[in-house]
Motif scaffolding. Structure first.
Motif, PDB file in Angstrom:
ATOM      1  N   ARG A 243      28.624  63.077  35.326  1.00 47.16           N
ATOM      2  CA  ARG A 243      29.159  62.895  33.977  1.00 47.16           C
ATOM      3  C   ARG A 243      30.681  63.011  33.948  1.00 47.16           C
ATOM      4  NH1 ARG A 243      25.719  66.346  29.787  1.00 47.16           N
ATOM      5  NH2 ARG A 243      27.126  65.200  28.384  1.00 47.16           N
ATOM      6  N   PHE A 244      31.274  63.470  35.048  1.00 47.49           N
ATOM      7  CA  PHE A 244      32.738  63.484  35.165  1.00 47.49           C
ATOM      8  C   PHE A 244      33.269  62.139  35.668  1.00 47.49           C
ATOM      9  CE2 PHE A 244      31.860  68.028  35.231  1.00 47.49           C
ATOM     10  CZ  PHE A 244      32.902  68.541  34.473  1.00 47.49           C
ATOM     11  N   ASN A 245      32.333  61.209  35.965  1.00 48.57           N
ATOM     12  CA  ASN A 245      32.709  59.895  36.501  1.00 48.57           C
ATOM     13  C   ASN A 245      33.617  60.020  37.723  1.00 48.57           C
ATOM     14  OD1 ASN A 245      31.348  58.433  34.375  1.00 48.57           O
ATOM     15  ND2 ASN A 245      33.065  58.985  33.017  1.00 48.57           N
ATOM     16  N   PRO A 246      33.152  60.728  38.764  1.00 55.56           N
ATOM     17  CA  PRO A 246      34.008  60.953  39.930  1.00 55.56           C
ATOM     18  C   PRO A 246      34.214  59.725  40.806  1.00 55.56           C
ATOM     19  CG  PRO A 246      31.811  61.807  40.336  1.00 55.56           C
ATOM     20  CD  PRO A 246      31.836  61.367  38.908  1.00 55.56           C
ATOM     21  N   GLY A 247      33.365  58.702  40.618  1.00 60.11           N
ATOM     22  CA  GLY A 247      33.509  57.505  41.445  1.00 60.11           C
ATOM     23  C   GLY A 247      33.293  57.834  42.911  1.00 60.11           C
ATOM     24  N   ASN A 248      34.282  57.481  43.745  1.00 63.98           N
ATOM     25  CA  ASN A 248      34.186  57.738  45.180  1.00 63.98           C
ATOM     26  C   ASN A 248      34.808  59.078  45.572  1.00 63.98           C
ATOM     27  OD1 ASN A 248      32.925  55.249  45.709  1.00 63.98           O
ATOM     28  ND2 ASN A 248      34.911  54.207  45.759  1.00 63.98           N
ATOM     29  N   HIS A 249      35.216  59.857  44.595  1.00 65.26           N
ATOM     30  CA  HIS A 249      35.830  61.147  44.914  1.00 65.26           C
ATOM     31  C   HIS A 249      34.782  62.051  45.571  1.00 65.26           C
ATOM     32  CE1 HIS A 249      37.888  64.988  44.564  1.00 65.26           C
ATOM     33  NE2 HIS A 249      38.990  64.339  44.201  1.00 65.26           N
ATOM     34  N   PRO A 250      35.106  62.630  46.727  1.00 61.95           N
ATOM     35  CA  PRO A 250      34.096  63.408  47.458  1.00 61.95           C
ATOM     36  C   PRO A 250      33.897  64.823  46.957  1.00 61.95           C
ATOM     37  CG  PRO A 250      36.149  63.405  48.686  1.00 61.95           C
ATOM     38  CD  PRO A 250      36.377  62.519  47.485  1.00 61.95           C
ATOM     39  N   GLY A 251      34.852  65.351  46.161  1.00 61.72           N
ATOM     40  CA  GLY A 251      34.836  66.754  45.789  1.00 61.72           C
ATOM     41  C   GLY A 251      33.605  67.171  45.008  1.00 61.72           C
ATOM     42  N   LEU A 252      33.143  68.383  45.262  1.00 60.04           N
ATOM     43  CA  LEU A 252      31.973  68.892  44.560  1.00 60.04           C
ATOM     44  C   LEU A 252      32.311  69.272  43.123  1.00 60.04           C
ATOM     45  CD1 LEU A 252      28.993  69.772  44.742  1.00 60.04           C
ATOM     46  CD2 LEU A 252      29.771  71.998  45.586  1.00 60.04           C
TER      47      LEU A 252
ATOM     48  N   PRO B 143      34.737  67.996  40.539  1.00 59.98           N
ATOM     49  CA  PRO B 143      35.760  67.081  40.014  1.00 59.98           C
ATOM     50  C   PRO B 143      36.189  67.460  38.595  1.00 59.98           C
ATOM     51  CG  PRO B 143      33.608  66.090  39.776  1.00 59.98           C
ATOM     52  CD  PRO B 143      33.393  67.403  40.495  1.00 59.98           C
ATOM     53  N   THR B 144      37.333  66.920  38.193  1.00 64.17           N
ATOM     54  CA  THR B 144      37.814  67.090  36.824  1.00 64.17           C
ATOM     55  C   THR B 144      37.725  65.751  36.106  1.00 64.17           C
ATOM     56  OG1 THR B 144      40.120  66.517  37.314  1.00 64.17           O
ATOM     57  CG2 THR B 144      39.458  68.805  37.680  1.00 64.17           C
ATOM     58  N   GLU B 145      38.020  65.780  34.804  1.00 57.50           N
ATOM     59  CA  GLU B 145      38.009  64.534  34.034  1.00 57.50           C
ATOM     60  C   GLU B 145      39.093  63.568  34.495  1.00 57.50           C
ATOM     61  OE1 GLU B 145      38.127  67.546  32.887  1.00 57.50           O
ATOM     62  OE2 GLU B 145      36.605  67.901  31.341  1.00 57.50           O
ATOM     63  N   ARG B 146      40.111  64.080  35.172  1.00 57.37           N
ATOM     64  CA  ARG B 146      41.211  63.237  35.640  1.00 57.37           C
ATOM     65  C   ARG B 146      40.962  62.648  37.032  1.00 57.37           C
ATOM     66  NH1 ARG B 146      43.502  67.978  33.797  1.00 57.37           N
ATOM     67  NH2 ARG B 146      44.605  67.839  31.792  1.00 57.37           N
ATOM     68  N   GLY B 147      39.803  62.947  37.594  1.00 56.07           N
ATOM     69  CA  GLY B 147      39.490  62.417  38.915  1.00 56.07           C
ATOM     70  C   GLY B 147      40.085  63.215  40.054  1.00 56.07           C
ATOM     71  N   THR B 148      40.450  64.472  39.802  1.00 52.42           N
ATOM     72  CA  THR B 148      40.991  65.338  40.844  1.00 52.42           C
ATOM     73  C   THR B 148      40.040  66.508  41.074  1.00 52.42           C
ATOM     74  OG1 THR B 148      42.230  66.624  39.206  1.00 52.42           O
ATOM     75  CG2 THR B 148      43.347  64.717  40.200  1.00 52.42           C
ATOM     76  N   ARG B 149      40.409  67.377  41.990  1.00 47.35           N
ATOM     77  CA  ARG B 149      39.636  68.591  42.209  1.00 47.35           C
ATOM     78  C   ARG B 149      40.100  69.688  41.252  1.00 47.35           C
ATOM     79  NH1 ARG B 149      37.021  68.903  47.337  1.00 47.35           N
ATOM     80  NH2 ARG B 149      37.627  67.211  48.741  1.00 47.35           N
ATOM     81  N   VAL B 150      39.213  70.599  40.957  1.00 50.49           N
ATOM     82  CA  VAL B 150      39.597  71.794  40.215  1.00 50.49           C
ATOM     83  C   VAL B 150      40.618  72.550  41.055  1.00 50.49           C
ATOM     84  CG1 VAL B 150      38.800  74.040  39.383  1.00 50.49           C
ATOM     85  CG2 VAL B 150      37.433  71.987  38.965  1.00 50.49           C
TER      86      VAL B 150
END
Length: 367
Positions: free
Chosen positions: A263-272, A274-281
């Motif tokens: 639901r954060f829409n991480p796309g291809n981001h591998p992080g467990l 993710p934030t709403e901005r597509g980065t890691r916490v």
């Protein structure tokens, strides 16, 4: 002329850079960095050590061939003073870095002694000694007030974290999804005994199966790839087994991965996480969130995120896990480090005492 260009001029005989003292100091720092790189130290460690030397130089307002032992003492006093004094262990790290730098520039094999004598008429010397630096006299140098949370405190912390999710959801306010993520993040930190960097560095692929616990599927263990390094080396890796006493956290992590993370829409981001901005916490965000929830739960201010790791070690010992197993789980190189983390509760000690009394006074077969 740039500082790098001036450093290059040092190698030209008879050439005097415009800012000779700064160029020589920069050359020393570059050489020190290369030496540390050759030792296999991590880039982050090398950069931090260089910054520490530069900070001391700015404080002393002089260059290494002018430094005196009194400069170290004045610098140390400043680090221990002010509105935010540094801890004893942090100051000791400064001292170790400055001692290593002075060892480097006073080593005749590197040529800086001869270079300074010919250019400035004075030479660098060692200014860090046993009598003006912090000694490493005890294994644990942390704040005495830091301790593990007991079970009631853990329940209170996690209850507040869960209640925050429900409150935001009921009020229709933004942030309920992030609050749900944060609650599971804190539970994961505790239930696998992770350091802050370790839990934030987890990727989805780090969720692994364990043949001994097939009922948990891909949540049988966590593969930690960002463990604490030793003496500036690369991060250590280890596998942390999921344990039956924390099946509630395992189930929560499964729900988070299967129903919440996307639901954060991480796309291809591998992080467990993710934030709403597509980065890691981030680490500062996590520290602030823990402090906020701790205060809402009316827990002592000395408790930090790292207290969850202390809690994990303590509770595993109380549950009867062998110290060697606990040491492996948390990635401690020495058993003495694990022992420092352990602070068993009065209830546990009373149970051990009761068992000892029964064994001593009422052995099996006695009447």
């Amino acid at each position: 002329m740039s500082e790098d260009a001036e450093v290059l001029l040092l190698r030209q005989p008879g050439v005097v850079p415009l800012h000779e003292d700064a160029a020589v100091f920069s050359g020393m720092l570059d050489g020190f960095s290369r030496q540390q790189t050759s030792r296999g130290l991590a880039t982050q460690t090398i950069q931090m050590r260089r910054w520490q030397v530069e900070r001391f130089q700015r404080f002393a307002d002089s260059y290494p061939w002018e430094w005196l032992p009194g400069d170290i003492e004045d610098f140390t006093t400043s680090l221990f003073s002010g509105p935010r004094p540094l801890s004893r262990s942090t100051v000791r790290i400064y001292h170790l870095t400055l001692r290593a730098f002075c060892d480097f520039i006073t080593d005749q094999r590197y040529g800086w002694v001869a270079e300074c004598r010919s250019r400035f008429g004075s030479v660098p010397t060692q200014v860090c000694f046993e009598w003006n630096t912090v000694a490493h006299t005890v294994d644990f140098e942390g704040t005495p007030g830091r301790r593990p949370l007991d079970y009631d405190e853990l329940d209170a912390l996690f209850a507040v974290a869960d209640a925050r999710v429900e409150t935001l959801r009921r009020q229709g306010r933004k942030g309920a999804l992030a609050a749900l993520r944060d609650a599971q993040l804190l539970k994961t930190t505790y239930a696998w005994g992770l350091r802050r960097r370790e839990v934030l560095g987890l990727d989805v692929v780090d969720l692994r199966t364990n043949a001994k616990t097939p009922q948990w599927g891909r949540f049988g263990l966590l593969h930690v790839r960002h463990g604490k390094s030793s003496k500036g080396s690369i991060p250590k890796r280890r596998s942390v087994l999921s344990l039956p006493e924390f099946d509630w956290a395992i189930n929560g992590l499964r729900v988070y991965v299967e129903q919440v993370r996307e639901r954060f829409n991480p796309g291809n981001h591998p992080g467990l996480w993710p934030t709403e901005r597509g980065t890691r916490v981030g680490d500062r965000y996590l520290d602030r969130r823990f402090a906020q929830l701790r205060d809402e739960a009316e827990l002592p201010a000395e408790l930090t995120l790292h207290s969850l790791r202390h809690s994990y070690v303590t509770h595993l010992i109380e549950l009867g896990y062998a110290e060697q197993f606990v040491q492996t789980q948390v990635g401690h190189a020495y058993a003495s480090t694990t022992a420092i983390y352990t602070s068993v509760t009065d209830d546990y000690r009373n149970r051990v005492l009761a068992a000892a009394i029964d064994k001593f006074y009422f052995p099996e077969g006695s009447t």
